[in-house]
Design an enzyme around this catalytic site. Sequence first.
Site, mmCIF file in Angstrom:
data_model
loop_
_atom_site.group_PDB
_atom_site.id
_atom_site.type_symbol
_atom_site.label_atom_id
_atom_site.label_comp_id
_atom_site.label_asym_id
_atom_site.label_seq_id
_atom_site.Cartn_x
_atom_site.Cartn_y
_atom_site.Cartn_z
ATOM 1 C CB CYS A 70 3.290 -8.403 -7.622
ATOM 2 S SG CYS A 70 1.205 -8.977 -6.728
ATOM 3 C CG HIS A 111 3.567 2.186 -3.818
ATOM 4 N ND1 HIS A 111 3.376 1.374 -4.193
ATOM 5 C CD2 HIS A 111 4.991 0.636 -4.097
ATOM 6 C CE1 HIS A 111 2.934 0.315 -4.492
ATOM 7 N NE2 HIS A 111 4.343 -0.047 -4.479
ATOM 8 C CD GLU A 143 -2.153 -3.102 -7.374
ATOM 9 O OE1 GLU A 143 -2.195 -3.448 -7.944
ATOM 10 O OE2 GLU A 143 -3.064 -3.051 -5.881
ATOM 11 C CB CYS A 179 -1.477 -2.427 -3.824
ATOM 12 S SG CYS A 179 -0.305 -2.450 -4.237
ATOM 13 N N GLY A 233 2.453 -1.372 -1.793
ATOM 14 C CA GLY A 233 1.969 -0.382 -1.281
ATOM 15 C C GLY A 233 2.094 -0.087 -0.033
HETATM 16 O O1 ZDP Z 1 3.024 -2.288 -9.651
HETATM 17 C C1 ZDP Z 1 2.057 -2.427 -10.401
HETATM 18 O O2 ZDP Z 1 1.896 -2.077 -11.656
HETATM 19 C C2 ZDP Z 1 0.629 -3.173 -9.323
HETATM 20 N N1 ZDP Z 1 -0.509 -2.716 -10.160
HETATM 21 C C3 ZDP Z 1 1.566 -4.553 -9.042
HETATM 22 C C4 ZDP Z 1 0.223 -5.317 -8.326
HETATM 23 C C5 ZDP Z 1 1.067 -4.816 -6.805
HETATM 24 C C6 ZDP Z 1 0.528 -6.090 -5.911
HETATM 25 N N2 ZDP Z 1 -1.633 -4.872 -5.911
HETATM 26 C C7 ZDP Z 1 1.224 -5.524 -4.418
HETATM 27 O O3 ZDP Z 1 -0.261 -6.266 -3.781
HETATM 28 O O4 ZDP Z 1 1.677 -5.157 -4.177
HETATM 29 C C8 ZDP Z 1 0.551 -6.920 -6.365
#
Ligand code: ZDP
Length: 278
Positions: free
Chosen positions: A75, A165, A214, A223, A226
Site C-alpha cells: 500500500c 495493477h 481499487e 493510490c 497505482g
Molecule cells: O491492492 C489492493 O488491494 C489495494 N486496494 C491496496 C491499497 C493500495 C493503496 N491505495 C496504495 O496507495 O497503494 C493503499
Amino acid sequence: MGIDFTKYHGLGNDFILIDNRASSSPLLSPHQAVELCDRHFGIGADGVIFALPGSANTDYTMRIFNSDGSEPEMCGNGIRCLAKFLADLEGVNGEKEYRIDTGAGVIMPQLRSDGQVTVDMGEPRLLAEEIPTTLRGAGEKVIQETLEVAGQNWEVTCVSMGNPHCVTFVEDVATIDLEKIGPVFEHHGVFPKRTNTEFIQVVARDSVKMRVWERGAGVTLACGTGACASLVAAVLTGRCDRSATVELPGGCLQIEWRATNNRIYMTGPAIRVFSGCF
Ligand code: ZDP
C-alpha cells in the site's frame, strides 16, 4: 474494547493506524476492519494498517486490511502514513528512514524535513505470473494487450508493485464511469487475485492524470502503488519519461522510475487527522 487508533491520509486515501508493536498478530480481525472502515457506522477509512514488530533486518512490519476485509501485499499511500505514525509514536521530528517488511518485500519510506515522505518502492514486476494474470503466458509481459471489459475493448498494460495493477490509457479520465466499469475489471476472469485498475490521461511526457478503482476498496481519491504502476506503463508504452507528476483526485504524487537501479521512488504527503479510542 479500549484500542487506540490514529487516522491519517495520503491525498485523501485514508487509513486507521493501529499501534501493534507489542504483538506480531493484528489486534483486529478483517471483519472488525470492515466495520471500522464504514463511513456511516464506523470511523470511516479505505483501510486499516497495523504497525507490527520487524524481523532481523527491518524496523517494523506493515499489514493492511482493505475496507472489504481482504489483505493486500502493499500500500503506497499507506506506507507513507505508517512512516509518519511511527515517527509520531517515537517522538521523531525531522528526517528519518524506516525499513518495513511488507507482502511486497522490504520497502523503505523516508521522512523528509519538508514533511513529505519519499518511498523506495522497489522494482516493478512485469511477468504475467507475477501480476498475476492469464492475459499472456508465463514468462511474458502484458504490454498493450486488448482486454474486453463490459462489451468494450480496452488496451491494458499490467504491472505488479507487489499488488496487481491493470493500467489503461484514455483520452479523458473525467468521462470514465468508475463505479460501473471498475468492479468489472476487478473481478475479470483473467485476474486470479482480482486487480486494481488505473485510468490514465497523458497530459505531457512528465505529467498524467489518474483515476483509480481499487481492489477491495472501490473508488479512492489516490493510490500510491497505482501511481507507480501507471508511470511504469506510460514509460513502457513510450508515452512518458521516467519521472512524472501523477495528478489524482486527492492531489499530486511525484514518481520516478530510476534507470540506474530499476527501482521506483514515490514522493507525497502523509497527514495526521485525529486520534481516538474504540
Ligand atoms: O491492492 C489492493 O488491494 C489495494 N486496494 C491496496 C491499497 C493500495 C493503496 N491505495 C496504495 O496507495 O497503494 C493503499
